[in-house]
Design an enzyme around this catalytic site. Structure first.
Site, short mmCIF file in Angstrom:
data_model
loop_
_atom_site.label_atom_id
_atom_site.label_comp_id
_atom_site.label_asym_id
_atom_site.label_seq_id
_atom_site.Cartn_x
_atom_site.Cartn_y
_atom_site.Cartn_z
N PHE A 143 0.85 -1.20 0.00
CA PHE A 143 0.00 0.00 0.00
C PHE A 143 0.88 1.24 0.00
O PHE A 143 1.68 1.45 0.93
CB PHE A 143 -0.92 -0.01 1.23
CG PHE A 143 -1.89 -1.17 1.22
CD1 PHE A 143 -3.13 -1.06 0.61
CD2 PHE A 143 -1.54 -2.39 1.81
CE1 PHE A 143 -4.01 -2.13 0.58
CE2 PHE A 143 -2.42 -3.46 1.79
CZ PHE A 143 -3.66 -3.34 1.18
N VAL B 20 2.24 -1.80 4.52
CA VAL B 20 1.98 -0.37 4.38
C VAL B 20 3.31 0.37 4.38
O VAL B 20 4.15 0.14 5.25
CB VAL B 20 1.13 0.12 5.58
CG1 VAL B 20 0.87 1.61 5.50
CG2 VAL B 20 -0.18 -0.66 5.65
N CYS B 21 3.49 1.26 3.42
CA CYS B 21 4.76 2.01 3.33
C CYS B 21 4.91 2.95 4.52
O CYS B 21 4.03 3.77 4.79
CB CYS B 21 4.82 2.82 2.05
SG CYS B 21 6.27 3.89 1.98
N VAL B 22 6.03 2.85 5.19
CA VAL B 22 6.25 3.65 6.40
C VAL B 22 6.28 5.15 6.10
O VAL B 22 5.65 5.95 6.81
CB VAL B 22 7.53 3.19 7.16
CG1 VAL B 22 8.77 3.30 6.30
CG2 VAL B 22 7.69 3.95 8.46
N GLY C 108 2.92 6.42 4.95
CA GLY C 108 2.05 6.35 6.12
C GLY C 108 2.27 7.52 7.06
O GLY C 108 1.32 8.16 7.52
#
Lengths: 119, 131
Positions: free
Chosen positions: A39, A77-79, A82
């Site tokens: 994501f 999920v991409c840090v 995010g």
């Protein structure tokens, strides 16, 4: 076949995450594997546990969550994306994890096909 | 395909990646986040290609000034890609022409290719990621 999936858009505002979910589910039902769903961009909003849509509509976050529960699909999920959007460890619905963009590149390397959902 | 590659390249699979930029640099965060993706890919020793088409050609236009916009001007980073061994940059000729731009307006060395050749190039890739 082993698929990697990239989701570039948030839930409800855009068809991308619904389409990605339905693609993933159809692929699994046909006996294919989903190596990872990554994501990115507003796609990180698919992971929020605070999403609570009206009960007469689909629940996009719960759909993803159930896919992870039933089929051990890796939802990443991409840090960095995010953090820009307020999605951090504490925001995550069960089944999602936060990691770096390297996980996306790795999915591109490991999967037989990488499929992007977005504009 | 994977097995053949492993024979050809010691130390792991090398795939042809292409990152496709189609959006203007400011107004949305797509361009910046594609760039972050490109930079990370450099750590994986892959055969990386970066394409600019549609409004994406504005990302590498010279003389960007974002002061009044209140956005970070990240265009100098495109010039740093060379340092990460990312040197295969392609720009679509028609996209430049449609916007009254030419290669001289761009801040990095690129290969300008026709729309048809860009499509062909994409067809040769193993992984295409876009935004």
């Amino acid at each position: 076949m082993k698929f990697g999936i990239l989701v570039n858009e948030g839930p409800y505002n855009h068809q991308a995450s619904d389409s990605a979910y339905r693609f993933a589910k159809a692929a699994i039902d046909k006996g294919h594997q989903i190596f990872r769903v990554f994501f990115y961009y507003d796609g990180v909003l698919n992971a929020t546990k605070h999403s609570d849509p009206p009960s007469d509509d689909r629940n996009v976050v719960k759909n993803w969550q159930k896919l992870a529960e039933d089929h051990k699909v890796d939802l990443v999920v991409c840090v960095a994306a995010g953090m820009r959007r307020g999605i951090v460890e504490d925001s995550l619905a069960p089944g999602f994890r936060i990691s770096g963009l390297g996980q996306l590149i790795e999915a591109g390397i490991q999967a037989d096909r990488m499929v992007t959902f977005g504009d | 395909m994977g097995d053949k590659m492993e024979e050809e390249y010691e130390g792991g699979v090398v795939k042809k990646f292409m990152f496709v930029n189609r959006k203007a640099p400011y107004g949305t965060v797509y361009a910046l986040e594609v760039l972050e993706m490109v930079l990370i890919s450099a750590a994986f020793d892959q055969d990386v290609h970066v394409a600019f088409l549609d409004d994406g050609v504005y990302q590498i236009k010279k003389g960007q000034d974002t002061k009044d916009l209140g956005h970070k001007n990240f265009s100098p980073t495109y010039r740093a890609l060379e340092g990460y061994d990312i040197e295969k940059l392609f720009v679509e000729r028609e996209s430049l022409e449609e916007r009254g731009l030419s290669e001289a307006d761009l801040l990095v060395d690129v290969e300008v290719v026709s729309r048809a050749d860009m499509a062909k190039l994409m067809g040769e890739m193993d992984v295409v990621m876009t935004a």
